[in-house]
Design an enzyme around this catalytic site. Structure first.
Site, PDB file in Angstrom:
ATOM      1  CB  SER A 174      -0.891   0.012   1.242  1.00 58.68           C
ATOM      2  OG  SER A 174      -1.436   1.313   1.402  1.00 58.68           O
ATOM      3  CG  HIS A 212      -3.976  -1.346  -1.576  1.00 53.44           C
ATOM      4  ND1 HIS A 212      -5.135  -2.014  -1.903  1.00 53.44           N
ATOM      5  CD2 HIS A 212      -4.320  -0.505  -0.565  1.00 53.44           C
ATOM      6  CE1 HIS A 212      -6.124  -1.618  -1.118  1.00 53.44           C
ATOM      7  NE2 HIS A 212      -5.657  -0.683  -0.296  1.00 53.44           N
ATOM      8  CG  ASP A 248      -4.982   2.755   0.926  1.00 55.13           C
ATOM      9  OD1 ASP A 248      -5.988   2.035   0.764  1.00 55.13           O
ATOM     10  OD2 ASP A 248      -3.932   2.368   1.457  1.00 55.13           O
ATOM     11  CG  MET A 267      -7.804   7.704   2.484  1.00 55.57           C
ATOM     12  SD  MET A 267      -6.810   7.726   3.984  1.00 55.57           S
ATOM     13  CE  MET A 267      -6.235   6.044   4.018  1.00 55.57           C
ATOM     14  CG  HIS A 274      -9.222   0.698  -0.354  1.00 57.46           C
ATOM     15  ND1 HIS A 274      -8.612   0.421   0.853  1.00 57.46           N
ATOM     16  CD2 HIS A 274     -10.564   0.742  -0.087  1.00 57.46           C
ATOM     17  CE1 HIS A 274      -9.526   0.303   1.797  1.00 57.46           C
ATOM     18  NE2 HIS A 274     -10.725   0.503   1.261  1.00 57.46           N
ATOM     19  CG  MET A 300     -10.999   3.899   2.194  1.00 57.48           C
ATOM     20  SD  MET A 300      -9.463   3.752   3.115  1.00 57.48           S
ATOM     21  CE  MET A 300      -8.297   3.811   1.775  1.00 57.48           C
ATOM     22  CG  MET A 302     -11.596  -1.789   5.407  1.00 61.57           C
ATOM     23  SD  MET A 302     -10.014  -1.320   4.671  1.00 61.57           S
ATOM     24  CE  MET A 302      -9.081  -0.708   6.060  1.00 61.57           C
ATOM     25  CG  PHE A 346      -5.050   7.374  10.043  1.00 59.00           C
ATOM     26  CD1 PHE A 346      -4.362   8.530   9.692  1.00 59.00           C
ATOM     27  CD2 PHE A 346      -6.362   7.478  10.495  1.00 59.00           C
ATOM     28  CE1 PHE A 346      -4.969   9.770   9.796  1.00 59.00           C
ATOM     29  CE2 PHE A 346      -6.986   8.713  10.602  1.00 59.00           C
ATOM     30  CZ  PHE A 346      -6.285   9.871  10.257  1.00 59.00           C
ATOM     31  N   GLY A 347      -2.558   4.235   8.024  1.00 62.31           N
ATOM     32  CA  GLY A 347      -1.686   3.072   8.062  1.00 62.31           C
ATOM     33  C   GLY A 347      -1.164   2.877   9.478  1.00 62.31           C
ATOM     34  N   GLY A 348      -0.497   1.758   9.699  1.00 61.05           N
ATOM     35  CA  GLY A 348       0.197   1.526  10.960  1.00 61.05           C
ATOM     36  C   GLY A 348      -0.682   1.177  12.145  1.00 61.05           C
ATOM     37  CG  ASP A 360      -6.275  -2.403   3.231  1.00 63.55           C
ATOM     38  OD1 ASP A 360      -5.200  -2.175   3.805  1.00 63.55           O
ATOM     39  OD2 ASP A 360      -6.839  -1.579   2.470  1.00 63.55           O
ATOM     40  N   GLY A 372      -2.985  -3.607   9.140  1.00 59.99           N
ATOM     41  CA  GLY A 372      -2.265  -4.308  10.197  1.00 59.99           C
ATOM     42  C   GLY A 372      -1.646  -5.626   9.769  1.00 59.99           C
TER      43      GLY A 372
END
Ligand code: DX5
Ligand code: ZN
Length: 210
Positions: free
Chosen positions: A6, A29, A31, A33, A62, A64, A133, A139-141, A171, A173
């Site tokens: 991602s 990927h 993202d 947003m 993706h 969002m 999800m 958010f990532g991480g 998607d 974690g």
């Protein structure tokens, strides 16, 4: 296992070099947003167009965003190969699926952690992938939510009846440990942002997920 790095965790000041670090994966990927459906703003079609010039990887986009029907076409024209929208954002999912089919792209539906698989069962025959999800989108991480595992398992059963070609994408974690849990439940695609990009050796991270 298909691994989809991602780019949310990539270096946006140097995106070209960042994606070169993960060039061996089949998918990338992306993202998107809008600061409305999720409390974060990322990128739009211009960046997809930019990426398209530097990679032949499948751009798995993706969305969002609150109004995917309004913007999906722009992403396809910019070079997205697969478009996943959130079921929580549309009144008439079949309308959007048909629009995307006419544009010749693969179609995915994503469900947030609170959304049940039952809400999309009728749509499974009409789409190419479900994106589960495993964190709250935005958010990532973040930490992987185990509740995604039951959903993967039930989709794995449901696809036998409704659509054997359906891909199950997870998607949020994802690392070596959570990726293995997803695989054991039937996942086909692992999206991974921070695990891949926040590393000096992204190739090793990708190999571990594969
Ligand atoms: C979150 C995004 C993810 C995100 C995953 O809303 O959809 O694709 O980049 O990031 P990690 O792998 O760091 O959880
Ligand atoms: Zn994503």
């Amino acid at each position: 296992m298909i691994v989809a790095p991602s780019i949310l965790s990539a270096d946006f000041g140097n995106l070209k070099d960042s994606i070169k670090r993960v060039e061996e994966t089949k998918w990338l990927h992306v993202d998107v947003m809008d600061g409305h459906f999720v409390p974060n703003i990322s990128i739009g079609p211009l960046v997809v167009k930019g990426l398209r010039q530097y990679t032949k990887q499948i751009l798995d986009t993706h969305l969002m965003i609150s109004d995917p029907l309004k913007y999906a076409k722009e992403f396809v024209l910019a070079g997205s190969d697969r478009i996943t929208f959130h079921i929580e954002t549309v009144k008439d999912p079949i309308e959007l699926i048909n629009v995307l089919r006419d544009l010749n792209v693969e179609v995915g539906i994503s469900i947030k952690p609170q959304t049940k698989v039952a809400e999309i069962v009728d749509l499974l025959p009409l789409i190419d992938q479900v994106l589960v999800m495993s964190v709250e989108p935005g958010f990532g991480g973040q930490k992987f939510m185990d509740s995604a595992l039951d959903k993967i398992a039930s989709l794995n059963e449901l696809r036998k009846i409704h659509n054997p070609n359906l891909l199950i994408v997870v998607d949020g974690g994802i690392n070596e440990t959570t990726g293995k849990l997803c695989k054991d439940m039937g996942a086909d695609v692992l999206v991974a942002g921070s695990y891949v990009f926040n590393s000096d050796e992204p190739k090793k991270r990708i190999a571990s997920l594969k």
